[in-house]
Design a protein around this motif. Structure first.
Motif, PDB file in Angstrom:
ATOM      1  N   LEU A  87     -35.496  28.816 -52.241  1.00 33.02           N
ATOM      2  CA  LEU A  87     -34.150  29.075 -52.713  1.00 33.02           C
ATOM      3  C   LEU A  87     -33.836  30.567 -52.734  1.00 33.02           C
ATOM      4  N   SER A  88     -34.826  31.377 -53.030  1.00 31.92           N
ATOM      5  CA  SER A  88     -34.579  32.801 -53.227  1.00 31.92           C
ATOM      6  C   SER A  88     -34.010  33.465 -51.988  1.00 31.92           C
ATOM      7  N   ASP A  89     -34.567  33.167 -50.814  1.00 30.54           N
ATOM      8  CA  ASP A  89     -34.124  33.856 -49.593  1.00 30.54           C
ATOM      9  C   ASP A  89     -33.903  32.922 -48.405  1.00 30.54           C
ATOM     10  N   LEU A  90     -33.976  31.613 -48.633  1.00 30.86           N
ATOM     11  CA  LEU A  90     -33.800  30.603 -47.586  1.00 30.86           C
ATOM     12  C   LEU A  90     -34.865  30.675 -46.497  1.00 30.86           C
ATOM     13  N   SER A  91     -35.979  31.297 -46.792  1.00 27.83           N
ATOM     14  CA  SER A  91     -37.058  31.319 -45.804  1.00 27.83           C
ATOM     15  C   SER A  91     -37.718  29.945 -45.727  1.00 27.83           C
ATOM     16  N   HIS A  92     -38.286  29.650 -44.584  1.00 29.78           N
ATOM     17  CA  HIS A  92     -38.885  28.348 -44.324  1.00 29.78           C
ATOM     18  C   HIS A  92     -40.268  28.267 -44.966  1.00 29.78           C
ATOM     19  N   VAL A  93     -40.489  27.223 -45.766  1.00 31.69           N
ATOM     20  CA  VAL A  93     -41.789  27.018 -46.403  1.00 31.69           C
ATOM     21  C   VAL A  93     -42.676  26.148 -45.520  1.00 31.69           C
TER      22      VAL A  93
ATOM     23  N   CYS B 246     -22.224  27.267 -32.555  1.00 36.23           N
ATOM     24  CA  CYS B 246     -21.467  27.667 -33.737  1.00 36.23           C
ATOM     25  C   CYS B 246     -20.150  28.347 -33.396  1.00 36.23           C
ATOM     26  N   GLN B 247     -19.963  28.752 -32.167  1.00 34.49           N
ATOM     27  CA  GLN B 247     -18.708  29.385 -31.798  1.00 34.49           C
ATOM     28  C   GLN B 247     -17.787  28.440 -31.037  1.00 34.49           C
ATOM     29  N   SER B 248     -18.091  27.159 -31.067  1.00 36.18           N
ATOM     30  CA  SER B 248     -17.269  26.196 -30.341  1.00 36.18           C
ATOM     31  C   SER B 248     -15.954  25.905 -31.045  1.00 36.18           C
ATOM     32  N   GLY B 249     -15.807  26.370 -32.281  1.00 36.63           N
ATOM     33  CA  GLY B 249     -14.572  26.149 -33.023  1.00 36.63           C
ATOM     34  C   GLY B 249     -14.650  25.008 -34.002  1.00 36.63           C
ATOM     35  N   ASN B 250     -15.670  24.161 -33.920  1.00 42.17           N
ATOM     36  CA  ASN B 250     -15.805  23.033 -34.837  1.00 42.17           C
ATOM     37  C   ASN B 250     -17.100  23.170 -35.630  1.00 42.17           C
ATOM     38  N   LEU B 251     -16.968  23.395 -36.924  1.00 44.42           N
ATOM     39  CA  LEU B 251     -18.134  23.454 -37.795  1.00 44.42           C
ATOM     40  C   LEU B 251     -18.213  22.141 -38.552  1.00 44.42           C
ATOM     41  N   TYR B 252     -19.257  21.368 -38.276  1.00 46.67           N
ATOM     42  CA  TYR B 252     -19.384  20.043 -38.864  1.00 46.67           C
ATOM     43  C   TYR B 252     -20.333  20.111 -40.062  1.00 46.67           C
ATOM     44  N   GLY B 253     -19.745  20.263 -41.253  1.00 45.61           N
ATOM     45  CA  GLY B 253     -20.552  20.207 -42.454  1.00 45.61           C
ATOM     46  C   GLY B 253     -20.847  18.766 -42.830  1.00 45.61           C
ATOM     47  N   TYR B 254     -22.012  18.519 -43.342  1.00 41.08           N
ATOM     48  CA  TYR B 254     -22.377  17.171 -43.790  1.00 41.08           C
ATOM     49  C   TYR B 254     -22.706  17.193 -45.274  1.00 41.08           C
ATOM     50  N   GLY B 255     -23.984  17.231 -45.606  1.00 44.43           N
ATOM     51  CA  GLY B 255     -24.363  17.229 -47.011  1.00 44.43           C
ATOM     52  C   GLY B 255     -24.010  18.537 -47.704  1.00 44.43           C
ATOM     53  N   ILE B 256     -23.847  18.471 -49.027  1.00 47.55           N
ATOM     54  CA  ILE B 256     -23.529  19.644 -49.828  1.00 47.55           C
ATOM     55  C   ILE B 256     -24.315  19.567 -51.125  1.00 47.55           C
ATOM     56  N   THR B 257     -24.793  20.712 -51.605  1.00 49.54           N
ATOM     57  CA  THR B 257     -25.500  20.758 -52.877  1.00 49.54           C
ATOM     58  C   THR B 257     -25.248  22.107 -53.524  1.00 49.54           C
ATOM     59  N   ILE B 258     -25.426  22.168 -54.841  1.00 47.71           N
ATOM     60  CA  ILE B 258     -25.254  23.402 -55.597  1.00 47.71           C
ATOM     61  C   ILE B 258     -26.545  23.665 -56.359  1.00 47.71           C
ATOM     62  N   ASP B 259     -27.068  24.891 -56.261  1.00 40.08           N
ATOM     63  CA  ASP B 259     -28.335  25.200 -56.918  1.00 40.08           C
ATOM     64  C   ASP B 259     -28.097  25.779 -58.306  1.00 40.08           C
ATOM     65  N   GLY B 260     -29.172  26.160 -58.961  1.00 44.82           N
ATOM     66  CA  GLY B 260     -29.093  26.639 -60.321  1.00 44.82           C
ATOM     67  C   GLY B 260     -28.392  27.959 -60.490  1.00 44.82           C
ATOM     68  N   GLU B 261     -28.224  28.722 -59.418  1.00 47.42           N
ATOM     69  CA  GLU B 261     -27.494  29.984 -59.474  1.00 47.42           C
ATOM     70  C   GLU B 261     -26.027  29.812 -59.097  1.00 47.42           C
ATOM     71  N   GLY B 262     -25.618  28.558 -58.878  1.00 49.23           N
ATOM     72  CA  GLY B 262     -24.225  28.295 -58.538  1.00 49.23           C
ATOM     73  C   GLY B 262     -23.887  28.483 -57.078  1.00 49.23           C
ATOM     74  N   ARG B 263     -24.889  28.658 -56.208  1.00 50.46           N
ATOM     75  CA  ARG B 263     -24.639  28.827 -54.774  1.00 50.46           C
ATOM     76  C   ARG B 263     -24.488  27.465 -54.109  1.00 50.46           C
ATOM     77  N   ILE B 264     -23.567  27.390 -53.157  1.00 50.16           N
ATOM     78  CA  ILE B 264     -23.267  26.133 -52.483  1.00 50.16           C
ATOM     79  C   ILE B 264     -23.931  26.135 -51.113  1.00 50.16           C
TER      80      ILE B 264
END
Length: 683
Positions: free
Chosen positions: A497-503, A412-430
């Motif tokens: 969704l609440s805390d991004l913990s793994h289910v 993550c510190q290599s300088g290139n952040l490669y985003g792929y998919g994107i979604t927006i949840d019911g609270e408006g978070r991306i």
């Protein structure tokens, strides 16, 4: 939370229009004001009963003067209104006043003796003219009856109110682009069966597009379809990247009623599963090709002046929020190479405008409830341009704060952040799926301008991402983080969704190299496996996967079902009905409507649109007039004031539109009554 219909069967009435015999319509002979005090006010042998001119009731004996009402001998009728002990019309609640004792009419009198005046005539707007009639509203005897023809995005709740919600019958389609075949598969989300397949370019594709069936070589061959998007009408769009050539966008009709009979033969010639085996065979009558009449248009990605611009590489694709005067939003396509987002007309694909995205190279896009178009970029510097957005209202582009430094995380510190998919949840978070580093998911909250991350156990390249009401779903294409040549993965991670913990993790039975993930309105989760040429359906309640073959190299990881837009970004719906005023030979003036008990919570809206004509068949050619806004403190709308007045016409078609900006609240409509007057038609 908005109600969503899941796994339920509905029996719907198919008939849209109906003729109504409206109470109190004085339509016989030469029309006069319908109120009367005595039979001398009436004509044509009618008598005055309950303040209305009507035919004498059975059992009366008028002798040679039919306009004089004479009650039968066993009837005690002191006021001559046909009511009383032993009378044909039944008892009279006030036998001293001929205007009291029958049903309520709009005359300022308590006709039914219940202590209220003119109840049921609220639609007349408080001006109880004797000519004002009320009727023709909804629901009918069977209640509200939404179906695929008269409504979209609405259901009937347990109390019989019309409210927002989705029916599987209108939102079952899963649209998957097949990169190496130049096609898009349409599957039924409930059964997984492929119900249609179309080429990703139509008959009028612009110059420079490649042949539809040419495989993609990522250089100069093939249209290379990828992202798909679904609008508020559940019509679909696909972006053809066409590396080195002319990129394009194609639109498909979801419902056959919206397809175009171009050869005017009365038949829609389109792809169908003719043998019922759940798959479309390309070299058969099941596949029509570029002449398919459910392909609405194909346009080249271009400049607003119409000039074509090859090698734009359209990647990001999203449908925007619909403006107040439209039901469907326009389409936003991201030009990856030239770094801009262009708005296309949903109607015909014209490029309306293009907005520079600075250093952000659009890779994926999604709309939020405020109308902003969020863009994830792939591979720009330190991540300063990872997430940006377009404000369509101002036509401006904005960056958000860069993600935090994550010491010790993979790459993550290599300088290139490669985003792929994107979604927006019911609270408006991306939420963004990160393909080149761990953590696998970044999430930005616009309300607090803050970032969060999900640290998912195990490694892998995250590609597709989608949110439902409670979970975030992430698809992994490869097993090793940041290593594109590592073995394929068959893993889907479920996060809270609440805390991004793994289910937990879910694994496809045979599918490999998962590109996309989507949420369906029936509660199922869909994964797209490019390595196995299939799409897989997960039932989270039972943990059961079913895999369904599609075309070659399915490469879809956007909102390919339309759940995000229609549930989180812009929950809205409508209901339409047709009513007839007075019979032929009369002129009908539509005064207004009354919506008793309508609930309009904060952040929601109820609007009424209408159009009129003298023939039912002519309604469709008329323009909608509206919106007439329904206010909870006075749920009446006046058709005679702006944006009215409505033109006179025997028939009226009414559209009730519901919408909300708060998914936890939805408006409800219990009833709508219509008010009108009748007069003699001249000429």
């Amino acid at each position: 939370m908005l109600p969503t219909v899941k796994r339920r069967s509905f029996a719907f009435a198919i008939a849209l229009g109906f003729s109504l015999v409206l109470p109190g319509c004085d339509c016989g002979g030469e029309l006069k004001p319908s109120g009367c005090r005595s039979s001398s006010d009436c004509q044509g042998g009618q008598v005055c009963i309950d303040g209305r001119c009507m035919n004498p009731p059975p059992g009366s004996d008028a002798g040679p003067r039919p306009d004089i009402y004479v009650p039968p001998s066993n009837c005690t009728d002191n006021d001559g209104d046909g009511r009383g002990e032993g009378c044909p019309l039944g008892p009279d609640c006030d036998d001293s006043d001929p205007q009291r004792g029958g049903r309520e009419v709009c005359d300022g009198v308590d006709n039914d003796c219940n202590g209220q005046r003119d109840e049921g005539f609220e639609a007349c707007g408080g001006s109880c003219s004797p000519n004002c009639q009320v009727g023709g509203g909804q629901p009918g005897p069977g209640g509200w009856m939404p179906n695929n023809e008269n409504s979209d995005g609405v259901i009937v709740d347990r109390e019989g109110a019309l409210t927002l919600g989705r029916m599987e019958t209108e939102s079952f389609a899963v649209w998957i682009a097949n990169m190496d075949e130049g096609t898009v598969s349409k599957l039924d989300s409930r059964t997984g069966r492929e119900i249609a397949r179309y080429p990703t370019i139509g008959r009028n594709a612009p110059p420079g597009t490649r042949p539809w069936r040419e495989a993609c070589n990522w250089s100069n061959l093939g249209n290379c379809p990828s992202r798909t998007a679904v609008d508020q009408n559940f019509d679909a769009y696909v972006a053809n990247r066409a590396f080195g050539n002319q990129g394009s966008v194609t639109k498909y009709a979801n419902n056959e009623r919206d397809c175009i009979d171009r050869n005017s033969n009365g038949v829609i010639e389109t792809s169908r599963d003719l043998n019922g085996d759940g798959r479309i065979q390309l070299d058969s009558p099941e596949f029509v090709g570029p002449e398919d009449e459910c392909i609405l248009w194909t346009v080249g990605v271009n400049n607003p002046d119409g000039s074509l611009t090859p090698n734009e590489v359209p990647r990001a694709l999203a449908v925007g929020i619909a403006p107040p005067d439209q039901y469907v939003g326009n389409v936003w396509v991201g030009h990856f190479n030239t770094r801009e987002m262009c708005e296309l007309s949903a109607h015909d694909g014209r490029t309306l405008r293009c907005i520079s995205t600075g250093m952000a190279a659009p890779y994926g896009a999604a709309a939020d409830t405020n109308g902003r178009i969020w863009i994830v970029s792939r591979g720009e510097g330190t991540g300063e341009w990872l997430l940006t957005y377009i404000d369509p209202a101002s036509g401006t582009h904005h960056r958000v704060p860069r993600p935090p430094n994550l010491t010790g995380e993979i790459n993550c510190q290599s300088g290139n952040l490669y985003g792929y998919g994107i979604t927006i949840d019911g609270e408006g978070r991306i939420a963004i799926a990160m393909s080149n580093c761990g953590p696998a998911v970044y999430r930005y909250d616009p309300r607090t301008s803050s970032w969060d991350v999900a640290r998912i156990p195990g490694s892998g390249i995250a590609r597709g991402i989608a949110a439902d009401e409670s979970s975030l779903w992430v698809a992994f294409s490869n097993q090793s983080t940041g290593m594109w040549r590592s073995p394929c993965s068959n893993r889907v991670a479920q996060l809270r969704l609440s805390d991004l913990s793994h289910v937990r993790d879910w694994h496809l039975p045979t599918g490999q190299c998962l590109i996309g993930i989507g949420v369906s309105f029936d509660g199922s989760i869909w994964a797209v496996a490019i390595g196995s040429n299939l799409a897989a359906r997960l039932d989270p309640r039972t943990g059961t996967w079913t895999e369904h073959p599609v075309g070659l190299a399915p490469y879809t990881y956007s909102d390919f079902i339309g759940y995000g837009l229609n549930v989180f970004a812009q929950p809205r719906g409508y209901y339409r009905f047709i009513s007839e005023g007075c019979p032929e030979g009369t002129e009908v003036r539509w005064l207004g409507a009354h919506l008793p008990r309508t609930e309009v919570p904060l952040g929601t809206r109820v609007e009424v649109y209408a159009r009129t004509a003298n023939e039912r068949s002519a309604l469709r050619a008329q323009s909608w007039i509206g919106p007439f806004l329904v206010r909870p403190e006075d749920p009446r709308v006046d058709f005679t004031r702006p944006p009215g007045p409505l033109p006179n016409g025997r028939f009226i078609e009414v559209e009730i539109r519901l919408q909300t900006e708060d998914r936890r609240a939805a408006p409800r409509v219990f009833r709508i009554d219509l008010a009108y007057t009748c007069s003699t038609s001249l000429g």
